[in-house]
Design an enzyme around this catalytic site. Structure first.
Site, PDB file in Angstrom:
ATOM      1  N   THR A 125      71.891  91.718 147.860  1.00 38.41           N
ATOM      2  CA  THR A 125      71.271  90.643 148.637  1.00 38.41           C
ATOM      3  C   THR A 125      72.206  89.431 148.737  1.00 38.41           C
ATOM      4  O   THR A 125      73.011  89.192 147.835  1.00 38.41           O
ATOM      5  CB  THR A 125      69.945  90.214 147.957  1.00 38.41           C
ATOM      6  OG1 THR A 125      69.544  88.946 148.463  1.00 38.41           O
ATOM      7  CG2 THR A 125      70.098  90.075 146.447  1.00 38.41           C
ATOM      8  N   ASP A 126      72.051  88.678 149.805  1.00 38.47           N
ATOM      9  CA  ASP A 126      72.830  87.439 149.951  1.00 38.47           C
ATOM     10  C   ASP A 126      72.445  86.408 148.878  1.00 38.47           C
ATOM     11  O   ASP A 126      73.172  85.445 148.641  1.00 38.47           O
ATOM     12  CB  ASP A 126      72.662  86.839 151.358  1.00 38.47           C
ATOM     13  CG  ASP A 126      71.219  86.479 151.719  1.00 38.47           C
ATOM     14  OD1 ASP A 126      70.300  86.732 150.904  1.00 38.47           O
ATOM     15  OD2 ASP A 126      71.007  85.950 152.823  1.00 38.47           O
ATOM     16  N   GLU A 127      71.300  86.637 148.223  1.00 36.05           N
ATOM     17  CA  GLU A 127      70.837  85.658 147.228  1.00 36.05           C
ATOM     18  C   GLU A 127      71.780  85.581 146.028  1.00 36.05           C
ATOM     19  O   GLU A 127      71.739  84.604 145.273  1.00 36.05           O
ATOM     20  CB  GLU A 127      69.399  85.967 146.783  1.00 36.05           C
ATOM     21  CG  GLU A 127      68.458  85.962 147.968  1.00 36.05           C
ATOM     22  CD  GLU A 127      66.977  85.941 147.619  1.00 36.05           C
ATOM     23  OE1 GLU A 127      66.614  85.454 146.539  1.00 36.05           O
ATOM     24  OE2 GLU A 127      66.178  86.412 148.458  1.00 36.05           O
ATOM     25  N   TYR A 153      65.449  86.765 139.747  1.00 33.75           N
ATOM     26  CA  TYR A 153      65.665  87.898 140.659  1.00 33.75           C
ATOM     27  C   TYR A 153      67.122  87.983 141.082  1.00 33.75           C
ATOM     28  O   TYR A 153      67.785  89.006 140.903  1.00 33.75           O
ATOM     29  CB  TYR A 153      64.764  87.776 141.905  1.00 33.75           C
ATOM     30  CG  TYR A 153      65.233  88.635 143.062  1.00 33.75           C
ATOM     31  CD1 TYR A 153      65.187  90.022 142.991  1.00 33.75           C
ATOM     32  CD2 TYR A 153      65.759  88.053 144.229  1.00 33.75           C
ATOM     33  CE1 TYR A 153      65.649  90.820 144.041  1.00 33.75           C
ATOM     34  CE2 TYR A 153      66.210  88.836 145.278  1.00 33.75           C
ATOM     35  CZ  TYR A 153      66.155  90.218 145.185  1.00 33.75           C
ATOM     36  OH  TYR A 153      66.613  90.997 146.214  1.00 33.75           O
ATOM     37  N   LYS A 157      70.142  90.805 140.288  1.00 34.42           N
ATOM     38  CA  LYS A 157      70.879  91.563 141.325  1.00 34.42           C
ATOM     39  C   LYS A 157      72.379  91.305 141.191  1.00 34.42           C
ATOM     40  O   LYS A 157      73.195  92.221 141.336  1.00 34.42           O
ATOM     41  CB  LYS A 157      70.400  91.175 142.730  1.00 34.42           C
ATOM     42  CG  LYS A 157      68.974  91.582 143.064  1.00 34.42           C
ATOM     43  CD  LYS A 157      68.772  93.083 143.162  1.00 34.42           C
ATOM     44  CE  LYS A 157      69.471  93.703 144.345  1.00 34.42           C
ATOM     45  NZ  LYS A 157      69.126  95.152 144.478  1.00 34.42           N
TER      46      LYS A 157
END
Ligand code: NAD
Ligand code: TYD
Length: 344
Positions: A125-127, A153, A157
């Site tokens: 994810t870009d997060e 979260y 990741k």
């Protein structure tokens, strides 16, 4: 070839299963999913009896199960979606995020090393890049942006991504990683912004916007994400990271207003509530590398994608009403009951 899809009963994983079975009918798809609250076997009902599809219920952390499954199926490619995926839940209870997203990924990587694999693809994810300021539209996340995760979260990741890359460098495991922006589309669990707002608006319930609603996300239609992953596993270069996004930045408040408008509901349903802790301000992906190297471009505009998505939720009420009327009630009360309503 045989593709092991983990988390295929969830939102993006199920859309990927459908896309692969449709676009590569000669491939075999084996789906491994624990069926947590976010996994739904009803979603996979249309493909359950296809001869080149197999569903296995199980936990990616279960190493014995992984050994058995790899021995049975000899997957050529693993596409790893399975994860705990909701930021708000990770703020309430980080533990399961660390277990599934980090230890589960490590268990899968070990199974790939032991049994041999042509490709392990990590769906990230870009997060993991953290957030960008609201007043610098010139800044975008590239593959070189340092990892700087904010929430339990995103940090779980990011940890998984680091372990994946370490297995490549240390053990020569053939891996790829993709980091995508926010997805929307059919079969998204109604705890996430867009389906939650559609479901609440249809029930004339308040639409809980965190803070002022000025945070920006970069939205991509889920099928475009699936097409990008398909390209990466077939043509992507081992050891590479690919960012996926469609240059579609929107403020949360504008999305919620658009949903009200599309459903003919009054904006007075919008309720500003206590902000998310550590709330990332803005995500924005630079997808130049995947475009340049693999020719990928998003095909669905936000205008069409959001219309199709709203229509899907209107046409598939039993799918999400079933969820909203079950255990989800207790979740909703826990997460939103305590949030203070802010003066508008
Ligand atoms: P989701 O929560 O809808 O689905 C997750 C699936 O994983 C569920 O079917 C669940 O049952 C399964 N699962 C959870 N723990 C498991 C375990 N221990 N063993 C086996 N299966 C397990 O998530 P999603 O939105 O479809 O996201 C899929 C992946 O894509 C995640 O890795 C997420 O980080 C990533 N991603 C999501 C987005 C997004 O906008 N939703 C954007 C970029 C990346
Ligand atoms: P979400 O769909 O949870 O995705 P993510 O946090 O991974 O980007 O949330 C998208 C944005 O919408 C995020 O800025 C938080 C906000 N949001 C609300 O304002 N209200 C809500 O009820 C939810 C679920 C999210």
């Amino acid at each position: 070839m045989t593709i092991l899809v983990t988390g295929g009963a969830g939102f993006i994983g199920s859309n990927f299963v459908f896309y692969e079975l449709k676009s590569h009918p000669d491939d075999r798809i084996v789906c491994l999913d624990k069926l947590t609250y976010a996994g739904n076997l009803e979603t996979l009902a249309p493909v359950m009896n296809q001869p080149n599809f197999r569903f296995v219920k199980g936990d990616i952390c279960d190493r014995d199960l992984l050994d058995w499954l790899f021995q049975e199926e000899h997957p050529d490619v693993v596409v790893h979606f399975a994860a705990e995926s909701h930021v708000d839940r990770s703020i309430e209870d980080p533990d399961i995020f660390l277990r599934t997203n980090i230890l589960g990924t490590a268990a899968l990587l070990d199974a790939c090393r032991t049994h041999g694999i042509a490709r392990f693809h990590q769906v990230s994810t870009d997060e993991v890049y953290g957030d960008l300021p609201l007043d610098r539209p010139d800044l975008l996340f590239t593959e070189e942006t340092p990892i700087h995760a904010s929430s339990p979260y995103s940090s779980s990741k990011a940890s998984a991504d680091l372990i994946v890359m370490a297995y490549h460098r240390t053990f020569g495991l053939p891996v790829t990683v993709s980091r995508c922006s926010n997805n929307y589309g059919p079969y998204q669990f109604p705890e996430k912004l867009i389906p939650l707002m559609i479901a609440n608006a249809l029930a004339d319930k308040p639409l809980p916007v965190y803070g002022e609603g000025l945070n920006v996300r970069d939205w991509l239609y889920v099928e475009d994400h699936c097409k990008a992953i398909d390209l990466i596993i077939r043509q992507g270069k081992v050891g590479e990271v690919y960012n996926i996004g469609g240059h579609n930045e929107m403020r949360n408040i504008d999305i919620v207003r658009l949903i009200c408008q599309a459903l003919g509901k009054p904006e007075s349903l919008i309720t500003h509530v206590t902000d998310r802790k550590g709330h990332d301000l803005r995500y924005a992906i630079d997808p130049a590398k995947i475009h340049r190297e693999l020719g990928w471009l998003p095909e669905t505009s936000f205008r069409d994608g959001i219309r199709q998505t709203i229509q899907w939720y209107l046409d598939n009420k039993p799918w999400w009403e079933h969820i909203v009327n079950g255990e989800y009630q207790a979740y909703y009360e826990k997460m939103y009951g305590a949030r203070e309503t802010l003066k508008g």
